[in-house]
Design a protein around this motif. Structure first.
Motif, PDB file in Angstrom:
ATOM      1  N   VAL A 184     -10.623  -2.542   3.243  1.00 34.14           N
ATOM      2  CA  VAL A 184      -9.839  -3.861   2.563  1.00 34.14           C
ATOM      3  C   VAL A 184      -9.355  -3.096   1.345  1.00 34.14           C
ATOM      4  CG1 VAL A 184      -9.624  -6.170   1.566  1.00 34.14           C
ATOM      5  CG2 VAL A 184     -11.367  -5.354   3.211  1.00 34.14           C
ATOM      6  N   LEU A 185      -9.858  -2.331   0.546  1.00 35.12           N
ATOM      7  CA  LEU A 185      -9.295  -1.448  -0.392  1.00 35.12           C
ATOM      8  C   LEU A 185      -7.619  -0.625  -0.347  1.00 35.12           C
ATOM      9  CD1 LEU A 185     -12.472  -0.767  -2.455  1.00 35.12           C
ATOM     10  CD2 LEU A 185     -10.648  -2.426  -3.053  1.00 35.12           C
ATOM     11  N   ALA A 186      -8.131  -0.097   0.971  1.00 34.15           N
ATOM     12  CA  ALA A 186      -7.071   0.748   1.394  1.00 34.15           C
ATOM     13  C   ALA A 186      -5.801  -0.077   1.900  1.00 34.15           C
ATOM     14  CB  ALA A 186      -7.626   1.795   2.545  1.00 34.15           C
ATOM     15  N   TYR A 187      -6.155  -1.203   2.632  1.00 32.37           N
ATOM     16  CA  TYR A 187      -4.925  -2.267   2.931  1.00 32.37           C
ATOM     17  C   TYR A 187      -4.325  -2.587   1.761  1.00 32.37           C
ATOM     18  CZ  TYR A 187      -2.986  -6.559   4.687  1.00 32.37           C
ATOM     19  OH  TYR A 187      -2.261  -7.529   5.065  1.00 32.37           O
ATOM     20  N   ILE A 188      -5.118  -2.891   0.621  1.00 34.41           N
ATOM     21  CA  ILE A 188      -4.251  -3.500  -0.617  1.00 34.41           C
ATOM     22  C   ILE A 188      -3.408  -2.036  -1.254  1.00 34.41           C
ATOM     23  CG2 ILE A 188      -4.358  -4.278  -2.847  1.00 34.41           C
ATOM     24  CD1 ILE A 188      -7.189  -5.450  -1.985  1.00 34.41           C
ATOM     25  N   GLY A 189      -3.950  -1.035  -1.175  1.00 31.02           N
ATOM     26  CA  GLY A 189      -3.220   0.074  -1.522  1.00 31.02           C
ATOM     27  C   GLY A 189      -1.956   0.402  -0.928  1.00 31.02           C
ATOM     28  N   ARG A 190      -2.197   0.315   0.358  1.00 29.38           N
ATOM     29  CA  ARG A 190      -1.045   0.760   1.333  1.00 29.38           C
ATOM     30  C   ARG A 190       0.277  -0.439   0.781  1.00 29.38           C
ATOM     31  NH1 ARG A 190      -4.941   1.416   5.115  1.00 29.38           N
ATOM     32  NH2 ARG A 190      -4.850  -0.407   5.918  1.00 29.38           N
ATOM     33  N   LYS A 191      -0.289  -1.828   0.765  1.00 30.14           N
ATOM     34  CA  LYS A 191       0.707  -2.628   0.542  1.00 30.14           C
ATOM     35  C   LYS A 191       1.334  -2.610  -1.079  1.00 30.14           C
ATOM     36  CE  LYS A 191       0.356  -5.398   4.320  1.00 30.14           C
ATOM     37  NZ  LYS A 191       1.366  -5.904   5.036  1.00 30.14           N
ATOM     38  N   LEU A 192       0.570  -2.143  -1.804  1.00 29.10           N
ATOM     39  CA  LEU A 192       0.992  -1.779  -3.262  1.00 29.10           C
ATOM     40  C   LEU A 192       1.903  -0.564  -3.064  1.00 29.10           C
ATOM     41  CD1 LEU A 192      -2.042  -2.292  -5.331  1.00 29.10           C
ATOM     42  CD2 LEU A 192      -0.196  -3.727  -5.594  1.00 29.10           C
ATOM     43  N   ARG A 193       1.900   0.671  -2.533  1.00 27.83           N
ATOM     44  CA  ARG A 193       2.502   1.602  -2.480  1.00 27.83           C
ATOM     45  C   ARG A 193       3.840   1.271  -1.456  1.00 27.83           C
ATOM     46  NH1 ARG A 193       3.076   5.198  -5.289  1.00 27.83           N
ATOM     47  NH2 ARG A 193       0.975   5.629  -5.338  1.00 27.83           N
ATOM     48  N   ALA A 194       3.764   0.543  -0.694  1.00 25.67           N
ATOM     49  CA  ALA A 194       5.039  -0.025   0.130  1.00 25.67           C
ATOM     50  C   ALA A 194       6.021  -0.623  -0.813  1.00 25.67           C
ATOM     51  CB  ALA A 194       4.514  -0.847   1.503  1.00 25.67           C
ATOM     52  N   ASN A 195       5.499  -1.534  -1.770  1.00 22.47           N
ATOM     53  CA  ASN A 195       6.361  -2.151  -2.723  1.00 22.47           C
ATOM     54  C   ASN A 195       6.250  -1.415  -4.009  1.00 22.47           C
ATOM     55  OD1 ASN A 195       6.805  -4.693  -1.357  1.00 22.47           O
ATOM     56  ND2 ASN A 195       4.712  -4.939  -1.144  1.00 22.47           N
ATOM     57  N   GLY A 196       6.216  -0.101  -4.006  1.00 23.01           N
ATOM     58  CA  GLY A 196       6.377   0.595  -5.271  1.00 23.01           C
ATOM     59  C   GLY A 196       5.737   0.418  -6.537  1.00 23.01           C
ATOM     60  N   SER A 197       4.590  -0.278  -6.300  1.00 28.42           N
ATOM     61  CA  SER A 197       3.456  -0.651  -7.642  1.00 28.42           C
ATOM     62  C   SER A 197       2.878   0.452  -8.281  1.00 28.42           C
ATOM     63  CB  SER A 197       2.471  -1.869  -7.139  1.00 28.42           C
ATOM     64  OG  SER A 197       1.669  -2.085  -8.263  1.00 28.42           O
ATOM     65  N   PRO A 198       2.877   0.594  -9.468  1.00 30.07           N
ATOM     66  CA  PRO A 198       2.077   1.798  -9.968  1.00 30.07           C
ATOM     67  C   PRO A 198       0.513   1.535 -10.127  1.00 30.07           C
ATOM     68  CG  PRO A 198       2.789   0.208 -11.735  1.00 30.07           C
ATOM     69  CD  PRO A 198       3.595  -0.128 -10.305  1.00 30.07           C
ATOM     70  N   TYR A 199       0.117   0.515  -9.671  1.00 31.65           N
ATOM     71  CA  TYR A 199      -1.327   0.029  -9.249  1.00 31.65           C
ATOM     72  C   TYR A 199      -1.900   0.797  -7.985  1.00 31.65           C
ATOM     73  CZ  TYR A 199      -1.351  -3.165 -13.429  1.00 31.65           C
ATOM     74  OH  TYR A 199      -1.350  -3.828 -14.524  1.00 31.65           O
ATOM     75  N   ALA A 200      -0.848   1.265  -7.391  1.00 28.58           N
ATOM     76  CA  ALA A 200      -1.477   1.647  -5.828  1.00 28.58           C
ATOM     77  C   ALA A 200      -2.289   2.878  -6.094  1.00 28.58           C
ATOM     78  CB  ALA A 200      -0.082   2.259  -5.199  1.00 28.58           C
ATOM     79  N   CYS A 201      -2.088   3.745  -7.140  1.00 28.85           N
ATOM     80  CA  CYS A 201      -2.827   4.782  -7.419  1.00 28.85           C
ATOM     81  C   CYS A 201      -4.177   4.807  -7.686  1.00 28.85           C
ATOM     82  CB  CYS A 201      -2.271   5.784  -8.416  1.00 28.85           C
ATOM     83  SG  CYS A 201      -2.317   4.832 -10.126  1.00 28.85           S
ATOM     84  N   VAL A 202      -4.696   3.442  -8.198  1.00 28.79           N
ATOM     85  CA  VAL A 202      -6.263   2.993  -8.213  1.00 28.79           C
ATOM     86  C   VAL A 202      -6.832   3.185  -6.930  1.00 28.79           C
ATOM     87  CG1 VAL A 202      -7.756   1.430  -8.859  1.00 28.79           C
ATOM     88  CG2 VAL A 202      -5.785   1.812 -10.392  1.00 28.79           C
ATOM     89  N   PHE A 203      -6.160   2.433  -5.759  1.00 26.73           N
ATOM     90  CA  PHE A 203      -6.669   2.202  -4.646  1.00 26.73           C
ATOM     91  C   PHE A 203      -6.767   3.371  -3.676  1.00 26.73           C
ATOM     92  CE2 PHE A 203      -5.314  -1.840  -6.418  1.00 26.73           C
ATOM     93  CZ  PHE A 203      -6.453  -2.764  -5.966  1.00 26.73           C
ATOM     94  N   GLU A 204      -5.629   4.107  -3.897  1.00 29.00           N
ATOM     95  CA  GLU A 204      -5.646   5.592  -3.249  1.00 29.00           C
ATOM     96  C   GLU A 204      -6.631   6.615  -3.856  1.00 29.00           C
ATOM     97  OE1 GLU A 204      -0.769   5.616  -2.381  1.00 29.00           O
ATOM     98  OE2 GLU A 204      -1.691   6.585  -4.206  1.00 29.00           O
ATOM     99  N   LEU A 205      -7.124   6.297  -5.155  1.00 28.44           N
ATOM    100  CA  LEU A 205      -8.145   7.279  -5.799  1.00 28.44           C
ATOM    101  C   LEU A 205      -9.358   6.836  -5.301  1.00 28.44           C
ATOM    102  CD1 LEU A 205      -9.545   9.088  -7.809  1.00 28.44           C
ATOM    103  CD2 LEU A 205      -9.479   7.263  -9.693  1.00 28.44           C
ATOM    104  N   LEU A 206      -9.733   5.333  -4.907  1.00 33.57           N
ATOM    105  CA  LEU A 206     -10.922   4.890  -4.413  1.00 33.57           C
ATOM    106  C   LEU A 206     -10.957   5.539  -2.796  1.00 33.57           C
ATOM    107  CD1 LEU A 206     -10.592   1.225  -5.581  1.00 33.57           C
ATOM    108  CD2 LEU A 206     -12.386   3.065  -6.187  1.00 33.57           C
ATOM    109  N   GLN A 207      -9.883   5.755  -1.946  1.00 33.23           N
ATOM    110  CA  GLN A 207     -10.236   6.405  -0.838  1.00 33.23           C
ATOM    111  C   GLN A 207     -10.700   7.530  -0.742  1.00 33.23           C
ATOM    112  OE1 GLN A 207      -7.055   5.150   2.255  1.00 33.23           O
ATOM    113  NE2 GLN A 207      -6.007   4.372   0.215  1.00 33.23           N
ATOM    114  N   THR A 208     -10.400   8.577  -1.957  1.00 34.96           N
ATOM    115  CA  THR A 208     -11.067   9.794  -1.903  1.00 34.96           C
ATOM    116  C   THR A 208     -12.361  10.048  -2.379  1.00 34.96           C
ATOM    117  OG1 THR A 208     -10.491  10.302  -4.409  1.00 34.96           O
ATOM    118  CG2 THR A 208      -8.549  10.317  -2.765  1.00 34.96           C
ATOM    119  N   LEU A 209     -13.046   8.812  -2.762  1.00 32.91           N
ATOM    120  CA  LEU A 209     -14.594   8.737  -3.102  1.00 32.91           C
ATOM    121  C   LEU A 209     -15.432   8.225  -2.279  1.00 32.91           C
ATOM    122  CD1 LEU A 209     -13.772   6.995  -6.667  1.00 32.91           C
ATOM    123  CD2 LEU A 209     -13.726   9.363  -6.160  1.00 32.91           C
ATOM    124  N   THR A 210     -15.002   8.250  -0.903  1.00 34.36           N
ATOM    125  CA  THR A 210     -16.094   8.120   0.313  1.00 34.36           C
ATOM    126  C   THR A 210     -15.655   8.847   1.326  1.00 34.36           C
ATOM    127  OG1 THR A 210     -16.755   6.309   1.738  1.00 34.36           O
ATOM    128  CG2 THR A 210     -14.620   5.784   0.809  1.00 34.36           C
TER     129      THR A 210
END
Length: 221
Positions: A140-166
């Motif tokens: 779910v976190l990755a899904y949110i991150g992809r949506k944020l990245r597609a819309n150019g949100s600076p918050y996308a990086c938080v969710f992208e970081l979380l994907q690297t921690l598992t």
């Protein structure tokens, strides 16, 4: 402080970054950035730059437009799985049970599937348990991150970081159902269809939190 301790406490800092921005956040931005684990600094640099270059009123308006007005960016995990269905109520019951199993009790008005609350929960676990729980939620976190990245949100990086921690690879999510969930939110009760709880015992006694729906069983004819 060990690297493992820094990582688990780092989840609390990520929780702060994903909450509604107040004046204190900007005042403590540099101090907060200094507390971020060193190997996370580069990944989060875009968000800290954005916080440093944007007026508070603009940050607040952007936050509301990003997370409150756009359902695809919702910071409530189960909204992306169950939408507005009653099934979400049972999922939250199970997540509350997971919090309780770890000796924690919710306070305040947030729903249990609120991402900043979940990240704060991770910060209180040891490294292995935090990674296990993150792995359950990463889809779910990755899904949110992809949506944020597609819309150019600076918050996308938080969710992208979380994907690297598992080590768990995020699976694609289907679109959630859209139905009324008022009663489910009031009662946190199970759905009328007797949906299986998202938490179930493992052989070793642990209870995984599955933040994505299982494939539907084939219908009998």
């Amino acid at each position: 402080m060990s690297e493992a301790q820094a990582s688990t406490q780092g989840f609390q800092l990520l929780s702060i970054l994903l909450q509604y921005p107040e004046a204190e956040l900007l005042q403590e931005r540099e101090a907060l950035q200094a507390l971020i684990p060193r190997n996370w600094q580069g990944a989060l640099a875009p968000l800290f730059t954005h916080l440093g270059e944007t007026a508070l009123i603009d940050l607040q308006q952007q936050y509301v437009m990003t997370f409150d007005r756009n359902p695809s960016h919702s910071l409530h995990l189960f909204e992306h799985i169950h939408g507005e269905s009653r099934d979400r109520g049972q999922a939250m019951v199970d997540l509350l049970a997971e919090y309780s199993r770890h000796g924690l009790q919710m306070v305040g008005d947030d729903l249990p599937d609120y991402v900043p609350l979940f990240l704060e929960f991770l910060s209180l676990q040891d490294e292995a348990e935090a990674e296990r729980l993150l792995g359950d939620a990463i889809h779910v976190l990755a899904y949110i991150g992809r949506k944020l990245r597609a819309n150019g949100s600076p918050y996308a990086c938080v969710f992208e970081l979380l994907q690297t921690l598992t080590n768990v690879v995020a699976e694609e999510l289907s679109e959630p159902p859209v139905r009324d969930m008022d009663e489910a939110l009031e009662t946190f009760g199970p759905g009328a269809d007797g949906i299986e709880p998202l938490l179930k015992p493992r052989m070793d006694g642990t209870h995984p939190v599955n933040f994505y729906p299982k494939a539907a069983a084939p219908q009998r004819h």
